[in-house]
Scaffold this motif. Structure first.
Motif, short mmCIF file in Angstrom:
data_model
loop_
_atom_site.label_atom_id
_atom_site.label_comp_id
_atom_site.label_asym_id
_atom_site.label_seq_id
_atom_site.Cartn_x
_atom_site.Cartn_y
_atom_site.Cartn_z
N LEU A 176 9.36 -3.59 9.93
CA LEU A 176 10.29 -4.31 9.07
C LEU A 176 11.26 -3.37 8.36
N HIS A 177 10.72 -2.26 7.84
CA HIS A 177 11.59 -1.37 7.06
C HIS A 177 12.60 -0.67 7.95
N LEU B 199 0.29 9.02 -5.43
CA LEU B 199 1.36 8.71 -4.49
C LEU B 199 2.74 8.83 -5.14
N ILE C 234 9.40 -7.54 0.19
CA ILE C 234 7.95 -7.48 0.03
C ILE C 234 7.34 -8.81 0.45
N PHE D 32 12.80 1.00 0.39
CA PHE D 32 12.01 2.13 -0.06
C PHE D 32 10.89 1.64 -0.97
N SER D 33 11.28 0.77 -1.88
CA SER D 33 10.32 0.27 -2.85
C SER D 33 9.21 -0.50 -2.15
N SER D 34 9.58 -1.40 -1.22
CA SER D 34 8.54 -2.21 -0.59
C SER D 34 7.69 -1.34 0.35
N GLU E 122 -3.39 2.81 0.89
CA GLU E 122 -4.18 3.92 0.34
C GLU E 122 -5.33 3.39 -0.48
N LEU F 125 6.91 1.82 -0.20
CA LEU F 125 5.97 2.53 -1.07
C LEU F 125 4.83 1.63 -1.51
N ILE F 126 5.18 0.40 -1.85
CA ILE F 126 4.15 -0.53 -2.32
C ILE F 126 3.15 -0.79 -1.20
N GLN F 127 3.67 -0.92 0.01
CA GLN F 127 2.80 -1.15 1.15
C GLN F 127 1.89 0.06 1.40
N VAL F 128 2.47 1.25 1.40
CA VAL F 128 1.67 2.46 1.59
C VAL F 128 0.61 2.54 0.52
N PHE F 129 1.02 2.23 -0.70
CA PHE F 129 0.07 2.34 -1.80
C PHE F 129 -1.11 1.40 -1.62
N GLY G 164 12.53 3.12 -6.15
CA GLY G 164 11.40 2.53 -5.47
C GLY G 164 10.08 2.97 -6.06
N GLU H 192 -4.72 8.16 4.63
CA GLU H 192 -3.68 8.35 3.60
C GLU H 192 -2.27 8.47 4.14
N ARG H 193 -2.13 8.99 5.35
CA ARG H 193 -0.77 9.18 5.82
C ARG H 193 -0.23 7.91 6.45
#
Lengths: 222, 222, 222, 222
Positions: C113-114, D113, B204, C199-201, C210, C203-207, D197, C217-218
């Motif tokens: 990055l991911h 999400l 992150i 996965f976690s980072s 959003e 999700l945090i980025q997508v969130f 995640g 949103e996508r």
């Protein structure tokens, strides 16, 4: 608004008795499963306690449905409550919520978010693991070819499963036992997620604090 | 304030000797468990070393309780110290803290947060795994039907457990061994959480840096 | 500055040949371990290839040490390079780095990055798993009571271990095999950390995206 | 632009029928594998259904390739679609995407999400686990020395594997079964990553909200 406040009042009033009933249900189930040598009268008493507790859960669900003024939408939006009525062994998990309410009412300072998540995950896992071990043991006991012979084996298997270690020296062999086991594996995964997630978010928080203030390097409370 | 400063002075002064005592305790325990063929005199000496170290731990706890000027609150707020007095095998873990203090006193530049978390998790896991392997081996050795026959087996089982792989070719069968094993599984989970959490927070951080400066793409020090 | 630039030029020049030597080492080892029925001459040739590659690695290490103008500090700050010289099977992992260099030199757009973390974790795990399976198989083959009988078993065991599933139907029984296995378990943990962390980072980025733009949103590219 | 819009129109039109074909393929495969005692005519019918569905998938791929106006670049940028044509058992996973499209078209409020990630991960894992259990069971059934004797065993093994518990009481022994199993282990890892995640990012979000507003401590919807 009115329905909401009446519902809130109802929940506040019955929370305590229902928590007691939850523990009574769990205790009754434990005695019923473990105390095989008990006189028939006592075992009947345990069944009665469980039945009474379950009637209370069902009544609470019915009253809250009525108070909500909703029809089928209530079932959908409160599906978790419905599941708990059908599987009353999961009910003691709500004690976690009660504990928080009591803490707040007494004005006690709340724990930090991460401490709370770890505490809740720990208590939930403990209650769920105990209930699950009882349920699986009831299924496995006396099954042909079962490797789970004592309740100690069941508890050991539960710890293996919830931490996803899975040695395989003790495994359920009956259909019912395996079904419950799958639920417990899912809980183990969630527990792992909670532990990992708290660690991760704690680190991120510490890191952003280190970035802000170079001299305040040690996280408080550790 | 005064109590705090006196306590800090005390801790600074005894930290070194207590760390030595911790390692002496662990070494004594290791010799006691592993060197079965040793003459009785040497084994008694090991027990004596362990006893002496334990007396030091207890004395330190008592002095710090006294200096704190608190009563029961001390027991509650320092419950981890209490646990360490009851289970002195966990004591060497504090060496991690000592190492950090020494590093800071010598003015050495500190490692980055993620390197530190990985280092601490690694050293803690190593010490804890060694102590746990010794304790489980002591329980299992000679138990009927035990699959853990040598200390090598115990170490192999420890690695399996701490990484949550769990082949199951070696498993504890005694009640005591399983109890300690559950504690080690919990440690394995925490280790997994630490590794995953550092990775996640490192990613992150790298990501947010990439977002800030498009050309500074490579994380420093890798 | 001068030492740095000379070092950078050296690294740029030898990177390609060293990568080829790494793969030659791995291939030679694979043939040496797997092709038991090969004529003696071919097996000697494999050993020769491995030796030649290793000499190259050692020479590269020596030259870079010399160019750095440092003494013991070089050993400490480049300890990973030292480990790779001692355990040349880990060397192919550097191909990951070479790939990135080549991509950048050709001006290809870099992956997100991911995607990069997942790709690198995947390739590293693949190379490491193959090398580890070979090494463990060499130790286990023919050992009394070994459950790892073919190289297919070794690969299957590797997958079990790296994903921390650990059925335990195939397990190493020799001391050497178990030592290598512990290293692979640690890699499995790191892999799990990389997957979970990305996965976690992600999700945090997508969130956070959003949150910024309610209509976007996508996540792009999915 | 034109190619894009024609492609989008095509995808919108065939999405529904293709989803039905996917489920028909899965159902046909399930009947083919499980209903051993079925009359030959019915089994041939299942194969026919599977073949018809597969022809639809291939035709869809071909049409979209044509509409894209690209040559080899289409294969590279749509490699996942190519994989799905080769392994049609993975096709039902796209239902997850269809579900989202339908939800949006009906103007239903979307889930948060984290709820979405958990839902998608759950549904994907369910479909994939079922398909994988069928495929592995087909390989293992009747193999000499197989521990997977009924489809119930296969499902139980699937749950063990996807949660990375891995007791090892049931394991694949054939080459084909193990190959599919490796794919399922990778899915288990991804599932663990998704669960962990989401938990981690949910905690981080709650934490930042707690930081912003001290009184809004409870996360909404819990």
């Amino acid at each position: 608004m009115d329905a909401d406040s009446r519902q809130a009042r109802w929940e506040e009033r019955v929370e305590g008795p229902l928590a007691v009933a939850s523990l009574a249900f769990l205790a009754g189930y434990a005695v019923h499963v473990l105390a095989q040598g008990l006189a028939g009268g006592w075992r009947d008493f345990c069944l009665l306690v469980m039945l009474a507790a379950w009637v209370l859960f069902a009544a609470d669900y019915a009253v809250r449905w009525r108070l909500s003024g909703q029809r089928l939408r209530f079932v959908r939006s409160h599906w978790l409550d419905g599941v708990v009525v059908l599987l009353p062994l999961l009910r003691p998990l709500r004690i976690v919520k009660l504990y928080e309410t009591v803490q707040r009412r007494h004005g006690r300072p709340r724990l930090s978010l991460h401490a709370r998540v770890i505490t809740y995950a720990g208590v939930s896992t403990g209650l769920l693991g105990f209930a699950g071990a009882l349920a699986v043991y009831q299924q496995e006991r006396g099954a042909p070819g079962a490797s789970m012979k004592t309740f100690g084996d069941a508890l050991w298997w539960t710890c293996e499963t919830l931490t996803t270690v899975g040695y395989g020296d003790v495994t359920p062999v009956t259909r019912g036992g395996r079904l419950i086991a799958v639920g417990m594996m899912a809980c183990g995964m969630a527990l792992l997620g909670a532990v990992t997630g708290s660690f991760s978010s704690w680190l991120i928080q510490v890191f952003s604090q280190e970035g802000d203030a170079q001299d305040g390097e040690r996280p408080s409370g550790r």
